[in-house]
Design a protein around this motif. Structure first.
Motif, PDB file in Angstrom:
ATOM      1  N   ARG A 527     -44.817 -33.750  30.821  1.00 10.56           N
ATOM      2  CA  ARG A 527     -43.763 -34.752  30.870  1.00 10.56           C
ATOM      3  C   ARG A 527     -43.774 -35.576  29.585  1.00 10.56           C
ATOM      4  NH1 ARG A 527     -47.026 -37.651  35.676  1.00 10.56           N
ATOM      5  NH2 ARG A 527     -48.442 -38.943  34.455  1.00 10.56           N
ATOM      6  N   TYR A 528     -42.624 -36.140  29.255  1.00  6.87           N
ATOM      7  CA  TYR A 528     -42.490 -37.018  28.094  1.00  6.87           C
ATOM      8  C   TYR A 528     -42.597 -38.451  28.600  1.00  6.87           C
ATOM      9  CZ  TYR A 528     -40.868 -38.531  23.479  1.00  6.87           C
ATOM     10  OH  TYR A 528     -40.786 -39.090  22.214  1.00  6.87           O
ATOM     11  N   LEU A 571     -45.196 -44.882  36.981  1.00  5.46           N
ATOM     12  CA  LEU A 571     -44.334 -43.973  36.230  1.00  5.46           C
ATOM     13  C   LEU A 571     -43.195 -43.492  37.111  1.00  5.46           C
ATOM     14  CD1 LEU A 571     -46.697 -41.637  34.155  1.00  5.46           C
ATOM     15  CD2 LEU A 571     -44.773 -42.946  33.247  1.00  5.46           C
ATOM     16  N   SER A 572     -42.013 -43.391  36.507  1.00  5.06           N
ATOM     17  CA  SER A 572     -40.865 -42.916  37.267  1.00  5.06           C
ATOM     18  C   SER A 572     -39.953 -42.113  36.350  1.00  5.06           C
ATOM     19  CB  SER A 572     -40.097 -44.099  37.858  1.00  5.06           C
ATOM     20  OG  SER A 572     -38.965 -43.649  38.593  1.00  5.06           O
ATOM     21  N   PRO A 573     -39.415 -40.969  36.803  1.00  2.00           N
ATOM     22  CA  PRO A 573     -38.484 -40.202  35.967  1.00  2.00           C
ATOM     23  C   PRO A 573     -37.155 -40.948  35.825  1.00  2.00           C
ATOM     24  CG  PRO A 573     -38.615 -39.262  38.171  1.00  2.00           C
ATOM     25  CD  PRO A 573     -39.641 -40.344  38.123  1.00  2.00           C
ATOM     26  N   ASN A 574     -36.569 -40.884  34.626  1.00  2.00           N
ATOM     27  CA  ASN A 574     -35.276 -41.550  34.428  1.00  2.00           C
ATOM     28  C   ASN A 574     -34.112 -40.564  34.355  1.00  2.00           C
ATOM     29  OD1 ASN A 574     -35.538 -40.388  31.919  1.00  2.00           O
ATOM     30  ND2 ASN A 574     -35.455 -42.311  30.749  1.00  2.00           N
ATOM     31  N   GLY A 575     -34.401 -39.282  34.618  1.00  2.00           N
ATOM     32  CA  GLY A 575     -33.343 -38.277  34.639  1.00  2.00           C
ATOM     33  C   GLY A 575     -33.077 -37.609  33.312  1.00  2.00           C
ATOM     34  N   GLU A 576     -33.679 -38.078  32.223  1.00  2.00           N
ATOM     35  CA  GLU A 576     -33.472 -37.489  30.909  1.00  2.00           C
ATOM     36  C   GLU A 576     -34.494 -36.389  30.646  1.00  2.00           C
ATOM     37  OE1 GLU A 576     -33.524 -40.539  27.954  1.00  2.00           O
ATOM     38  OE2 GLU A 576     -31.990 -41.764  28.950  1.00  2.00           O
ATOM     39  N   VAL A 577     -34.221 -35.568  29.624  1.00  2.00           N
ATOM     40  CA  VAL A 577     -35.124 -34.488  29.213  1.00  2.00           C
ATOM     41  C   VAL A 577     -35.273 -34.541  27.699  1.00  2.00           C
ATOM     42  CG1 VAL A 577     -35.491 -31.993  29.098  1.00  2.00           C
ATOM     43  CG2 VAL A 577     -34.522 -33.017  31.169  1.00  2.00           C
ATOM     44  N   ILE A 578     -36.522 -34.501  27.211  1.00  2.00           N
ATOM     45  CA  ILE A 578     -36.807 -34.451  25.779  1.00  2.00           C
ATOM     46  C   ILE A 578     -37.765 -33.299  25.528  1.00  2.00           C
ATOM     47  CG2 ILE A 578     -37.813 -35.661  23.800  1.00  2.00           C
ATOM     48  CD1 ILE A 578     -36.997 -38.289  25.004  1.00  2.00           C
ATOM     49  N   ASP A 579     -37.412 -32.419  24.586  1.00  2.00           N
ATOM     50  CA  ASP A 579     -38.253 -31.252  24.253  1.00  2.00           C
ATOM     51  C   ASP A 579     -38.577 -30.428  25.510  1.00  2.00           C
ATOM     52  OD1 ASP A 579     -38.254 -32.070  21.608  1.00  2.00           O
ATOM     53  OD2 ASP A 579     -40.135 -33.192  21.819  1.00  2.00           O
ATOM     54  N   ASN A 580     -37.572 -30.282  26.358  1.00  2.00           N
ATOM     55  CA  ASN A 580     -37.682 -29.499  27.594  1.00  2.00           C
ATOM     56  C   ASN A 580     -38.618 -30.115  28.626  1.00  2.00           C
ATOM     57  OD1 ASN A 580     -35.914 -27.417  26.678  1.00  2.00           O
ATOM     58  ND2 ASN A 580     -37.613 -26.544  25.477  1.00  2.00           N
ATOM     59  N   PRO A 582     -39.284 -33.438  31.308  1.00  2.00           N
ATOM     60  CA  PRO A 582     -38.643 -34.602  31.930  1.00  2.00           C
ATOM     61  C   PRO A 582     -39.242 -35.895  31.385  1.00  2.00           C
ATOM     62  CG  PRO A 582     -40.174 -33.571  33.455  1.00  2.00           C
ATOM     63  CD  PRO A 582     -40.077 -32.656  32.275  1.00  2.00           C
ATOM     64  N   VAL A 583     -38.390 -36.901  31.229  1.00  2.00           N
ATOM     65  CA  VAL A 583     -38.828 -38.183  30.686  1.00  2.00           C
ATOM     66  C   VAL A 583     -39.271 -39.103  31.826  1.00  2.00           C
ATOM     67  CG1 VAL A 583     -38.135 -40.248  29.417  1.00  2.00           C
ATOM     68  CG2 VAL A 583     -37.322 -37.986  28.684  1.00  2.00           C
ATOM     69  N   PHE A 584     -40.467 -39.676  31.678  1.00  2.00           N
ATOM     70  CA  PHE A 584     -40.989 -40.651  32.636  1.00  2.00           C
ATOM     71  C   PHE A 584     -41.177 -41.978  31.905  1.00  2.00           C
ATOM     72  CE2 PHE A 584     -41.627 -36.986  35.123  1.00  2.00           C
ATOM     73  CZ  PHE A 584     -41.988 -37.344  36.413  1.00  2.00           C
ATOM     74  N   VAL A 585     -40.757 -43.063  32.543  1.00  2.00           N
ATOM     75  CA  VAL A 585     -40.892 -44.390  31.953  1.00  2.00           C
ATOM     76  C   VAL A 585     -41.751 -45.253  32.870  1.00  2.00           C
ATOM     77  CG1 VAL A 585     -38.700 -44.274  30.713  1.00  2.00           C
ATOM     78  CG2 VAL A 585     -38.749 -45.169  33.056  1.00  2.00           C
ATOM     79  N   TYR A 586     -42.348 -46.294  32.274  1.00  2.00           N
ATOM     80  CA  TYR A 586     -43.201 -47.200  33.041  1.00  2.00           C
ATOM     81  C   TYR A 586     -42.373 -48.371  33.558  1.00  2.00           C
ATOM     82  CZ  TYR A 586     -47.422 -44.784  31.537  1.00  2.00           C
ATOM     83  OH  TYR A 586     -48.399 -43.842  31.344  1.00  2.00           O
ATOM     84  N   LEU A 587     -42.451 -48.586  34.877  1.00  2.00           N
ATOM     85  CA  LEU A 587     -41.734 -49.666  35.535  1.00  2.00           C
ATOM     86  C   LEU A 587     -42.730 -50.543  36.299  1.00  2.00           C
ATOM     87  CD1 LEU A 587     -38.762 -47.595  37.031  1.00  2.00           C
ATOM     88  CD2 LEU A 587     -38.815 -48.826  34.841  1.00  2.00           C
ATOM     89  N   ASN A 666     -46.360 -37.309  54.750  1.00  2.00           N
ATOM     90  CA  ASN A 666     -44.909 -37.427  54.630  1.00  2.00           C
ATOM     91  C   ASN A 666     -44.477 -38.757  54.027  1.00  2.00           C
ATOM     92  OD1 ASN A 666     -44.393 -34.875  55.922  1.00  2.00           O
ATOM     93  ND2 ASN A 666     -44.870 -35.841  57.893  1.00  2.00           N
ATOM     94  N   ASN A 667     -45.440 -39.669  53.815  1.00  2.00           N
ATOM     95  CA  ASN A 667     -45.130 -40.958  53.185  1.00  2.00           C
ATOM     96  C   ASN A 667     -45.227 -40.799  51.672  1.00  2.00           C
ATOM     97  OD1 ASN A 667     -44.932 -42.009  55.772  1.00  2.00           O
ATOM     98  ND2 ASN A 667     -47.060 -42.739  55.781  1.00  2.00           N
ATOM     99  N   ILE A 668     -44.166 -40.360  51.056  1.00  2.00           N
ATOM    100  CA  ILE A 668     -44.205 -39.936  49.660  1.00  2.00           C
ATOM    101  C   ILE A 668     -43.196 -40.714  48.827  1.00  2.00           C
ATOM    102  CG2 ILE A 668     -45.045 -37.622  50.179  1.00  2.00           C
ATOM    103  CD1 ILE A 668     -42.141 -36.677  50.087  1.00  2.00           C
ATOM    104  N   SER A 669     -43.447 -40.745  47.509  1.00  2.00           N
ATOM    105  CA  SER A 669     -42.519 -41.408  46.590  1.00  2.00           C
ATOM    106  C   SER A 669     -41.297 -40.526  46.372  1.00  2.00           C
ATOM    107  CB  SER A 669     -43.210 -41.694  45.260  1.00  2.00           C
ATOM    108  OG  SER A 669     -43.410 -40.500  44.537  1.00  2.00           O
ATOM    109  N   SER A 670     -40.322 -41.057  45.641  1.00  2.00           N
ATOM    110  CA  SER A 670     -39.043 -40.360  45.472  1.00  2.00           C
ATOM    111  C   SER A 670     -39.173 -39.069  44.678  1.00  2.00           C
ATOM    112  CB  SER A 670     -38.035 -41.287  44.784  1.00  2.00           C
ATOM    113  OG  SER A 670     -38.532 -41.714  43.526  1.00  2.00           O
ATOM    114  N   PHE A 671     -40.243 -38.915  43.869  1.00  2.00           N
ATOM    115  CA  PHE A 671     -40.389 -37.690  43.082  1.00  2.00           C
ATOM    116  C   PHE A 671     -41.578 -36.845  43.532  1.00  2.00           C
ATOM    117  CE2 PHE A 671     -42.413 -41.163  40.810  1.00  2.00           C
ATOM    118  CZ  PHE A 671     -43.650 -40.661  40.453  1.00  2.00           C
ATOM    119  N   GLU A 672     -42.056 -37.079  44.759  1.00  2.00           N
ATOM    120  CA  GLU A 672     -43.091 -36.238  45.354  1.00  2.00           C
ATOM    121  C   GLU A 672     -42.489 -35.399  46.478  1.00  2.00           C
ATOM    122  OE1 GLU A 672     -47.398 -38.333  45.128  1.00  2.00           O
ATOM    123  OE2 GLU A 672     -45.980 -39.328  46.458  1.00  2.00           O
TER     124      GLU A 672
END
Length: 737
Positions: A527-528, A571-580, A582-587, A666-672
């Protein structure tokens, strides 16, 4: 710094050079007969002996003052006694027969008490017991402790998770100093071998009062093996084989102590091929680890010191899918080559009824990560040659110097008090073609005070601390973080044999360098990552409540916690892609975690050799918006039947069968994604026999005996639907010289 040390030294009273002797006799409280082979140990002085045939003991060259003495022996209850030296007369100690296992002194808390005397609940396990249960590595072994899990990348890489918190929220101590090894990365393991480690202690919950930033979630404290007792020498050879990986670890150690000088040396080599599941081998999960430890100590009446050094090199394959099936042990690309150097010194100056502890450490972490540039159809042997010739794509060196000074004030009636300062200087430097986090310097400073107050029916511990962290980045960014924290706890017996502990503590964690400044592809996680220089410190407040019932044949415990964390960083994905990638940003968002552990230990009379043990652990983590936090372990239940025996030919024999049930997550985050539950059956036996007049310990254990195919929720290979390890039979031999 120099002024603070001077003030602390001036606080100490006049040094006295009297040499004292601790002597006496230990008897069975029922038969009144003297007991031989009872361990007599002074934890503050790290000095001890074993009683003779008539129960007598004698320890010489001890300083004046108040000290705790521990008397312990298998089959008897551990006795803790406070003595004042010089003694007016020899001690006459009677200990009780007990089926409850021996207690050890807890080192990770400042007052070095038995767990039964501690206000704070601390879990302690011997490494030998974890390995007897079939643990392949240190990270694998600690998952046998209730409330502790591991984020894993195959077998070679694992990082501790305490009640749902991990990475920089869990502080690791080794050789008495904090371990720094770029632990921000999900695929960055401990970088330590269990070789030469005697026991592990786990503080569940914020320990910022004792250790500062990064101890917000808890502490994993690794105790190195003790030096030999005075005027003795010991040595051992060991070998362990693992059927699943056709792997092994082997090592040797030697230690010797005189009246004043002592030394210890230990070396270990571990190699594993790709681990096997019921359906396939997991390509490039292989790894190789070399470990060397050395120590030298000096002990006089008023002063003791020891220096320890550990170098650990690990070449760790990074699995990326299922490919060629082989039992080769040389990692393919991509792989990590990580070398950790840990140099530490631990010294104590003894004054009249007080002492000054000085711990210094230097940790040099050299991390190299090699990427895959070759053709996938290339022959494996050519891949190995290519890997050896490559330059590291990511190459970081982290150099950390830290100090920890504690002054133990003279005991004042009911008060035991410690004041101290701690600090760290850390430099991160990049040498590779890629840069994930920039060059930077981090400086920590903290000052604290804590007291243990003994009342007739309760023990109370209180404390407060101030910390400052400054981060200076090569790009020109400078950040300052400050925090005040406190802790208060009480332990009391509300009924006969029923103990309650209530602890309230705040903690903090300053954002790490990766969270503040990362900007690049993290190859190990595919991931980026983009950092956020505006992040604030995490601040938490946790409540712990523990109930324990214990008699000669039954133990029951319930531990509950509620942990509120403000400004939780994730960390959470923002929907963008860099160098193939997925982009993750810190929130940041406020979060809460809650749960606990419940269990019992039953050894029925008169079958004291038979043990039934069970424990349930659960944790839930949520953001304020009610969405679940990532990387929260699933609930699990562990049940074990264990038998202990001694015969003419086998000493300290044991056998066990264990079933660990992990429930659906089953108690998972949005990207799990959800993870199915599973059951793992394991069993083992072992004991000590005589070979050529020396002792040899033999262990046999089997894990996942039903060869179940499963995926652990905290496995980093879960996104590729890669199973965890299948059936494994372990054989272990330790020969004592």
């Amino acid at each position: 710094m120099k002024q603070i040390i001077t003030v602390m030294l001036l606080l100490a009273t006049t040094i006295t050079f009297s040499q004292n002797t601790l002597e006496g006799i230990v008897i069975d409280s029922d038969t009144k007969e003297g007991l031989d082979y009872v361990n007599v140990y002074l934890p503050n002085l790290e000095k001890g002996t074993i009683t003779k045939e008539n129960g007598s003991f004698k320890i010489t060259n001890l300083p004046s003052g108040n000290y705790k003495v521990i008397f312990s022996m298998i089959g008897y209850g551990t006795l803790s006694l406070n003595v004042t030296l010089p003694l007016k007369e020899p001690l006459n100690i009677a200990i009780l027969v007990s089926a409850i296992e021996m207690e050890d002194v807890i080192i990770s808390t400042p007052f070095h008490k038995l767990q039964s005397e501690n206000v704070m609940k601390v879990e302690q396990e011997k490494i030998s017991d974890l390995k007897a249960n079939g643990a392949v590595s240190l990270a694998d072994g600690i998952t046998n402790i209730a409330g502790v899990e591991s984020i894993s990348t195959g077998l070679g890489i694992g990082k501790p998770v305490i009640r749902g918190l991990s990475s920089n929220r869990v502080l690791v101590y080794t050789q008495g100093v904090r371990l720094e090894n770029q632990q921000f990365g999900d695929e960055h393991g401990l970088g330590l071998s269990d070789s030469g480690i005697e026991s592990v202690e786990v503080i569940k919950g914020p320990a910022s009062l004792l250790y500062g930033s990064d101890a917000l979630g808890g502490v994993l404290y690794l105790n190195p093996e003790k030096f030999a007792q005075a005027n003795t020498a010991q040595g051992d050879l060991n070998y362990n084989y693992f059927s699943n990986t056709q792997g092994f670890n082997t090592g040797a150690g030697i230690k010797s102590s005189g009246d004043t000088f002592k030394f210890i040396f230990r070396g270990n080599l571990t190699e594993h091929s790709d681990y096997n599941t019921k359906e396939y081998r997991v390509t490039n999960s292989r790894f190789r680890e070399q470990d060397f430890k050395a120590g030298i100590g000096y002990q006089a009446t008023q002063f003791k010191t020891e220096f320890r050094y550990n170098v650990n090199n690990a070449k760790l394959g990074i699995p990326e899918g299922i490919g060629e099936q082989t039992t080769l042990k040389t990692p393919l690309l991509p792989y990590q080559n990580v070398t950790n150097h840990v140099l530490s010194s631990k010294s104590t100056l003894f004054f009249n009824n007080s002492s000054l502890d000085i711990n210094l450490g230097y940790i040099y972490n050299d991390r190299k990560e090699f990427e895959e540039h070759h053709d996938h159809d290339t022959d494996p042997e050519e891949i190995h040659e290519e890997a050896d010739a490559l330059e590291a794509a990511l190459h970081m060196k982290l150099k950390t110097a830290n100090y920890d000074l504690k002054y133990n004030l003279p005991k004042l009636k009911k008060f035991e008090t410690i004041v101290g300062i701690q600090g760290m200087n850390q430099i991160n430097t990049n040498y590779g073609e890629e840069t994930l986090i920039p060059d930077a310097t981090t400086n920590d400073f903290g000052i604290f005070a804590t007291s243990h107050i003994h009342f007739n029916k309760a023990d109370v511990q209180i404390g407060a601390r101030y910390d400052n962290r400054r981060v200076d980045v090569s790009s020109g960014i400078s950040k300052n973080f400050n925090s005040f924290n406190g802790a208060a706890g009480v332990k009391t017996d509300i009924f006969t044999n029923l103990t309650v502990r209530l602890n309230l503590a705040s903690g903090f964690r300053a954002p790490n360098l990766s969270e503040l400044t990362s900007d690049g592809t993290h190859e190990g996680t595919n991931r980026y990552e983009i950092g956020n220089s505006q992040l604030q410190s995490e601040q938490n407040f946790q409540t712990d409540l523990s109930l324990e019932y214990k008699n000669d044949h039954f133990e029951f415990f319930v531990n509950g916690f509620y942990n509120k964390i403000n400004n939780y960083i994730f960390l959470s994905p923002n929907g963008e892609v860099i160098d193939n990638d997925p982009v993750f940003v810190y929130l940041q968002d406020n979060a809460k975690l809650y749960g606990g552990e419940i269990g019992f230990h039953f050894h029925p009379h008169p079958l004291d050799w038979l043990h039934f043990e069970s424990s349930l652990e659960t944790v839930t983590g949520k953001q304020d918006n009610n969405s679940f936090l990532p990387l929260i372990p699933a609930n699990s239940l562990s049940n074990m039947i264990r038998a202990e025996f001694d015969t003419k030919s086998i000493a300290k024999g044991y056998a066990f069968i264990k079933l660990r049930s992990t429930f659906n997550q089953n108690n998972i985050s949005s990207f799990e994604t959800s993870t199915n539950g599973y059951n793992l059956l394991s069993a083992g036996l072992g004991g000590t026999i005589k070979v050529l007049k020396n002792d040899m310990t033999v262990t046999v254990s089997g894990n996942n005996l039903m060869n179940t195919t499963y995926i652990h929720h905290l496995s980093r290979l879960k996104t590729d639907n890669i199973f965890n390890m299948g059936r494994n039979i372990s054989l272990g031999f330790t020969y004592y010289l």
